[in-house]
Write a protein that holds these residues in place. Structure first.
Motif, PDB file in Angstrom:
ATOM      1  N   CYS A 186       8.762  -6.554   2.401  1.00 45.15           N
ATOM      2  CA  CYS A 186       9.035  -5.161   2.761  1.00 45.15           C
ATOM      3  C   CYS A 186       7.743  -4.427   3.128  1.00 45.15           C
ATOM      4  O   CYS A 186       6.729  -4.547   2.435  1.00 45.15           O
ATOM      5  CB  CYS A 186       9.733  -4.454   1.601  1.00 45.15           C
ATOM      6  SG  CYS A 186       9.969  -2.682   1.879  1.00 45.15           S
TER       7      CYS A 186
ATOM      8  N   CYS B 109       7.303  -1.713  -0.145  1.00 46.74           N
ATOM      9  CA  CYS B 109       7.172  -2.163  -1.539  1.00 46.74           C
ATOM     10  C   CYS B 109       6.653  -3.594  -1.658  1.00 46.74           C
ATOM     11  O   CYS B 109       6.374  -4.047  -2.760  1.00 46.74           O
ATOM     12  CB  CYS B 109       8.503  -2.004  -2.277  1.00 46.74           C
ATOM     13  SG  CYS B 109       9.773  -3.176  -1.770  1.00 46.74           S
TER      14      CYS B 109
ATOM     15  N   CYS C 223      12.989  -3.018   3.005  1.00 49.78           N
ATOM     16  CA  CYS C 223      14.179  -3.284   2.202  1.00 49.78           C
ATOM     17  C   CYS C 223      15.086  -2.050   2.256  1.00 49.78           C
ATOM     18  O   CYS C 223      14.641  -0.934   2.554  1.00 49.78           O
ATOM     19  CB  CYS C 223      13.803  -3.659   0.773  1.00 49.78           C
ATOM     20  SG  CYS C 223      13.216  -2.294  -0.245  1.00 49.78           S
TER      21      CYS C 223
ATOM     22  N   CYS D 161      13.894   1.047   0.134  1.00 48.64           N
ATOM     23  CA  CYS D 161      12.793   1.835   0.702  1.00 48.64           C
ATOM     24  C   CYS D 161      13.252   2.603   1.938  1.00 48.64           C
ATOM     25  O   CYS D 161      12.930   3.782   2.089  1.00 48.64           O
ATOM     26  CB  CYS D 161      11.620   0.923   1.062  1.00 48.64           C
ATOM     27  SG  CYS D 161      10.755   0.264  -0.381  1.00 48.64           S
TER      28      CYS D 161
ATOM     29  N   HIS E 179      12.645  -0.283  -8.047  1.00 42.44           N
ATOM     30  CA  HIS E 179      13.904  -1.012  -7.873  1.00 42.44           C
ATOM     31  C   HIS E 179      14.674  -1.025  -9.188  1.00 42.44           C
ATOM     32  O   HIS E 179      14.180  -0.577 -10.227  1.00 42.44           O
ATOM     33  CB  HIS E 179      13.611  -2.457  -7.443  1.00 42.44           C
ATOM     34  CG  HIS E 179      13.132  -2.565  -6.020  1.00 42.44           C
ATOM     35  ND1 HIS E 179      13.942  -2.377  -4.941  1.00 42.44           N
ATOM     36  CD2 HIS E 179      11.904  -2.837  -5.510  1.00 42.44           C
ATOM     37  CE1 HIS E 179      13.252  -2.526  -3.823  1.00 42.44           C
ATOM     38  NE2 HIS E 179      12.006  -2.799  -4.141  1.00 42.44           N
TER      39      HIS E 179
HETATM   40 ZN   LIG Z   1      10.959  -2.029  -0.126  1.00 41.63          ZN
END
Ligand SMILES: [Zn+2]
Length: 149
Positions: free
Chosen positions: A36, A39, A89, A92, A122
């Motif tokens: 990602c 993140c 992701c 995000c 998360h």
């Molecule tokens: Zn992410």
């Protein structure tokens, strides 16, 4: 059905060719080695089971679905172009665009990184999994200890 020659994965079941945004998402995914943009967590394209140890029924891992993220939001005139698309992701991407005015990518990346370090970005199951795979990667990188006794 269209199948990527490089990875062998089906990109858009039921459709002959991928859409432009799907192609850009896949290109970004490959450029970023499947991580990602914000993140740095590993992402999946079609099913969470693409990630080691992840089961498709585990709802928490739906957060790690790869999406095409517009650095300059579409609402601000951002286009579906390679220089404006990164792979992010779902967590995000959606969280950034839930805000009235999405933060700049660099500021958002720093904010996400802080939360990742604190283990509160998360789902807790995802953070435990990330910790486990990172420990496994470290262990795999260690030279094998030769026991002489
Ligand atoms: Zn992410």
């Amino acid at each position: 059905m269209w199948r990527d020659a490089g990875t062998g994965t089906f990109l858009n079941p039921g459709v002959l060719m991928p859409t432009r945004i799907q192609s850009l998402r896949l290109q970004a995914f490959q450029r970023q080695c499947g991580l990602c943009f914000y993140c740095s967590a590993p992402m999946w394209l079609l099913c969470p089971s693409e990630l080691p140890g992840c089961h498709p029924a585990q709802h928490a891992f739906k957060q790690l679905r790869c999406t095409a993220e517009h650095l300059l939001p579409q609402s601000e005139g951002g286009l579906d172009r390679e220089d404006n698309i990164v792979a992010a992701c779902a967590r995000c991407n959606h969280t950034r665009h839930q805000r009235k005015r999405p933060p700049l990518p660099s500021a958002y990346r720093e904010e996400v990184a802080k939360r990742m370090r604190r283990g509160c970005w998360h789902d807790s199951l995802v953070h435990r999994w990330l910790s486990l795979i990172s420990q496994l990667a470290v262990a795999a990188a260690q030279p094998e200890v030769v026991r002489t006794r």
